[in-house]
Scaffold this active site. Sequence first.
Site, PDB file in Angstrom:
ATOM      1  N   GLY A  15       0.907  -1.226  -0.142  1.00 19.28           N
ATOM      2  CA  GLY A  15       0.037   0.092   0.048  1.00 19.28           C
ATOM      3  C   GLY A  15       0.660   1.413   0.011  1.00 19.28           C
ATOM      4  NE  ARG A  76      -2.164  -4.312  -1.090  1.00 21.56           N
ATOM      5  CZ  ARG A  76      -1.765  -3.787   0.066  1.00 21.56           C
ATOM      6  NH1 ARG A  76      -0.756  -4.340   0.589  1.00 21.56           N
ATOM      7  NH2 ARG A  76      -2.219  -2.687   0.624  1.00 21.56           N
ATOM      8  N   GLY A 106       5.927  -2.459   3.680  1.00 21.54           N
ATOM      9  CA  GLY A 106       5.622  -3.076   4.828  1.00 21.54           C
ATOM     10  C   GLY A 106       6.307  -4.375   4.884  1.00 21.54           C
ATOM     11  CG  ASP A 107       3.850  -7.413   7.210  1.00 20.83           C
ATOM     12  OD1 ASP A 107       3.222  -6.980   6.248  1.00 20.83           O
ATOM     13  OD2 ASP A 107       3.477  -8.249   7.907  1.00 20.83           O
ATOM     14  CB  THR A 130       2.929   0.570   5.901  1.00 20.41           C
ATOM     15  OG1 THR A 130       1.510   0.257   6.424  1.00 20.41           O
ATOM     16  CG2 THR A 130       3.814   0.388   7.141  1.00 20.41           C
ATOM     17  CG  ASP A 132      -2.053  -0.305   8.152  1.00 26.04           C
ATOM     18  OD1 ASP A 132      -2.519   0.633   7.797  1.00 26.04           O
ATOM     19  OD2 ASP A 132      -2.007  -1.547   7.675  1.00 26.04           O
ATOM     20  CG  ASP A 134       1.322  -2.966  10.535  1.00 24.26           C
ATOM     21  OD1 ASP A 134       2.006  -2.325   9.724  1.00 24.26           O
ATOM     22  OD2 ASP A 134       0.428  -3.658   9.768  1.00 24.26           O
ATOM     23  NE  ARG A 176      -3.315  -5.419   5.074  1.00 31.39           N
ATOM     24  CZ  ARG A 176      -2.789  -5.498   3.880  1.00 31.39           C
ATOM     25  NH1 ARG A 176      -3.212  -6.327   3.061  1.00 31.39           N
ATOM     26  NH2 ARG A 176      -1.840  -4.629   3.720  1.00 31.39           N
ATOM     27  CB  ALA A 191     -13.462   8.527  19.877  1.00 27.90           C
ATOM     28  CD  GLU A 192     -18.376  10.607  22.872  1.00 32.47           C
ATOM     29  OE1 GLU A 192     -18.246  10.423  21.628  1.00 32.47           O
ATOM     30  OE2 GLU A 192     -17.837  11.557  23.505  1.00 32.47           O
ATOM     31  CE  LYS A 217     -31.477  10.547  22.022  1.00 36.09           C
ATOM     32  NZ  LYS A 217     -32.492  11.680  21.648  1.00 36.09           N
ATOM     33  CD  GLN A 256      -8.274   6.049   7.179  1.00 37.68           C
ATOM     34  OE1 GLN A 256      -7.796   5.539   8.361  1.00 37.68           O
ATOM     35  NE2 GLN A 256      -9.119   5.232   6.340  1.00 37.68           N
TER      36      GLN A 256
HETATM   37  O1  F6P Z   1      -1.314  -1.788   4.410  1.00 36.11           O
HETATM   38  C1  F6P Z   1      -1.944  -0.402   4.403  1.00 36.11           C
HETATM   39  C2  F6P Z   1      -3.536  -0.440   4.086  1.00 36.11           C
HETATM   40  O2  F6P Z   1      -3.738   0.854   3.870  1.00 36.11           O
HETATM   41  C3  F6P Z   1      -4.136  -1.142   5.161  1.00 36.11           C
HETATM   42  O3  F6P Z   1      -4.459  -0.135   6.399  1.00 36.11           O
HETATM   43  C4  F6P Z   1      -5.336  -1.482   4.535  1.00 36.11           C
HETATM   44  O4  F6P Z   1      -6.148  -2.465   5.282  1.00 36.11           O
HETATM   45  C5  F6P Z   1      -4.856  -2.170   3.024  1.00 36.11           C
HETATM   46  O5  F6P Z   1      -3.686  -1.405   3.059  1.00 36.11           O
HETATM   47  C6  F6P Z   1      -5.738  -1.771   1.999  1.00 36.11           C
HETATM   48  O6  F6P Z   1      -4.959  -2.298   0.858  1.00 36.11           O
HETATM   49  P1  F6P Z   1      -5.593  -2.007  -0.720  1.00 36.11           P
HETATM   50  O7  F6P Z   1      -5.367  -0.505  -1.036  1.00 36.11           O
HETATM   51  O8  F6P Z   1      -4.585  -2.959  -1.405  1.00 36.11           O
HETATM   52  O9  F6P Z   1      -7.097  -2.240  -0.742  1.00 36.11           O
END
Ligand code: F6P
Length: 323
Positions: A15, A76, A106-107, A130, A132, A134, A176, A191-192, A217, A256
Amino acid sequence: MSNNIKKIGVYTSGGDAPGMNANIRAVVRTAMNEGIEAYGIISGYSGMIKGDIIRIGRKETANIIGRGGTILKTSRSKEFHHSGARAAAFQNLKDAGIQALIACGGDGTFRGAHALCEEHDIQIVGTPGTIDNDLYGTDFTIGYDTAINTAAEAIDRIRDTAGSHGRVFIIEVMGRHAGFIAMDVGVACGAEFIAVPETITNVDILYQRILKQGEQKRTIIIVGEGDELGNANDLAGILHDRFEISSKVTILGHIQRGGNPSVRDRVLASRLGMEAVYALLDGKTDCLIGEVNNELCLTPFKETWEKKSKLWDHLIKLSDILA
Ligand code: F6P
């Protein structure tokens, strides 16, 4: 530092993330500074397999530091899971005279890079790209800061309309398998309730938080897309079926991933791009270069997926107490 590297390749994979261009620019310009030729591999592993490789220099990396996406494109690649495809990719690199690579991703990207290093005579250093956040081996990934700010801006807007109408909103953010984005923006936007894959989501507590909002509310619920209860629509279904609460769902999605990188992401991407070149020159390979406590840190590729980046405990506590 050894000086036998004359040509390096750089690619982005998985991504995309804001700051990838700043990373490419830093790699190319550091290489040039060291008298090394830089090559861009188009669309990550797909382009490597096809031999889609271009020479890049100062001109190609001018005016990109503040641009989102990746000028080298990304993919990918399922094909790269096969050793035959990796052998073809290596042959293309060899034909182009490329002796070392810098992989931004990423990984999944690093799994591919690790396999290539194990099977062929090539040096590879990775940079963490990435949204994420992560990845084990770095406190922050390139793109994360921009993504959370983009998400926070959107959620602030939703909060306005949620308040005007007295509505319950469930907002799904990316990540993800990880709740970093959800947790950070959830706290930042007041956020609540925040649902993340790292903790058990308790819908009874969620219901209590909605009730606690009383007359006004307005309730903002943030859901990380990988939550074990499901996505934002699943949670809306549960609220409706169990508690007869209707809600509005917003999925922030790929918004995002785009946009101009923040200053933090530009600087992180530039530093790690430069240091990745120096790491290659220093003979390092099969590893990620990251920043831990502001210091550079090298982590074997294998550990980036075998070990887990832990969600910050202090944010979990903070979100519970302030909700
Ligand atoms: O790995 C980054 C990410 O943006 C994740 O947060 C998300 O789940 C995924 O890629 C979405 O990938 P794609 O753009 O291939 O749908």
